[in-house]
Design a protein around this motif. Sequence first.
Motif, PDB file in Angstrom:
ATOM      1  N   ALA A 171      -9.421  -4.013  -6.255  1.00  0.00           N
ATOM      2  CA  ALA A 171     -10.208  -2.981  -5.572  1.00  0.00           C
ATOM      3  C   ALA A 171      -9.903  -2.843  -4.078  1.00  0.00           C
ATOM      4  O   ALA A 171      -9.712  -1.727  -3.585  1.00  0.00           O
ATOM      5  N   PRO A 172      -9.832  -3.943  -3.286  1.00  0.00           N
ATOM      6  CA  PRO A 172      -9.555  -3.784  -1.853  1.00  0.00           C
ATOM      7  C   PRO A 172      -8.202  -3.138  -1.585  1.00  0.00           C
ATOM      8  O   PRO A 172      -8.064  -2.328  -0.665  1.00  0.00           O
ATOM      9  N   TYR A 173      -7.207  -3.479  -2.395  1.00  0.00           N
ATOM     10  CA  TYR A 173      -5.874  -2.919  -2.205  1.00  0.00           C
ATOM     11  C   TYR A 173      -5.834  -1.444  -2.603  1.00  0.00           C
ATOM     12  O   TYR A 173      -5.178  -0.626  -1.956  1.00  0.00           O
ATOM     13  N   VAL A 174      -6.550  -1.119  -3.688  1.00  0.00           N
ATOM     14  CA  VAL A 174      -6.621   0.277  -4.126  1.00  0.00           C
ATOM     15  C   VAL A 174      -7.315   1.125  -3.071  1.00  0.00           C
ATOM     16  O   VAL A 174      -6.886   2.241  -2.754  1.00  0.00           O
ATOM     17  N   ALA A 175      -8.403   0.584  -2.494  1.00  0.00           N
ATOM     18  CA  ALA A 175      -9.137   1.315  -1.459  1.00  0.00           C
ATOM     19  C   ALA A 175      -8.268   1.528  -0.222  1.00  0.00           C
ATOM     20  O   ALA A 175      -8.250   2.616   0.368  1.00  0.00           O
ATOM     21  N   LYS A 176      -7.527   0.495   0.162  1.00  0.00           N
ATOM     22  CA  LYS A 176      -6.650   0.605   1.325  1.00  0.00           C
ATOM     23  C   LYS A 176      -5.548   1.625   1.083  1.00  0.00           C
ATOM     24  O   LYS A 176      -5.223   2.438   1.954  1.00  0.00           O
TER      25      LYS A 176
END
Length: 268
Positions: free
Chosen positions: A222-227
């Motif tokens: 999730a954090p990488y997708v959001a970034k």
Amino acid sequence: MQVDIDFNKKPIVVGKDGKDVYFKDIWPSTEEIAENQLSVPTAKLYSWDSNSTYIHEPPYFKNMTMDPLGPHGVEDANCLMNFGDSITTDHISPAGSIHKDSPAAKYLVEHGVDRKDFNSYGSCSLENGVKAVIAKSFERIHRSNLVGMGIVPLCFKSGEDADTLGLTGHELYTIDLPIRPGQDVTIQTDTKKSFTCTIRFDTEVTKAGGEKWKLMSDSEKAPYVAKAGKRKAEYDIALAAFNKTLVHVYGFCEFTSTDKWTGKYRLH
């Protein structure tokens, strides 16, 4: 914006009769909730509905195990799609409204869905169990996305492509994949054709990253997708601003009696 509203004391709207309507007036009672309970499956795995018009079981879910198989070759694979040059993901997996004459529309109508209820295509691509993609070249982000999804990007050798090699897309393809960055791999078909491609895993880190990504949970991704989504939004804004500065060129040329181009252009 007010964030400390007490809905027990403050109405949320005024009704047609001029009376205040409170949150408690529209909140369903325990009895009403009980009457509309949905049945909840007890199985640990999702039960796929073959008649669903929204979602089908992806072929790569079948026979999937908890332990990844690791890098392995491709044997007797069909060519899912055979395209010309300058193909984007939008050509392969369209987003937006479903055209009334499309195969998707035909499928929905056959399953009793009215055109007004067609909804739209999803904005994400569906990989259909794709194992490898062979192209003359890859756009940087597309190549990285393929690697991240565990799909092998392969490039034809310079001067070669499907046409020069006489490939029609109706063959079965076997690809030997002892994977190393930049390695040449041999591809053979059931029609006895054989040719060489370069594997576009450009670094060991890329290969390891792709394998690690496949093992991560949705919450870990999730954090990488959001970034990535934020970066893409910034890119889209910058690209739109740049496009406004472009001068559109409509070219035409004139030839002299000696067939030499005079180099005349008109700017618009």
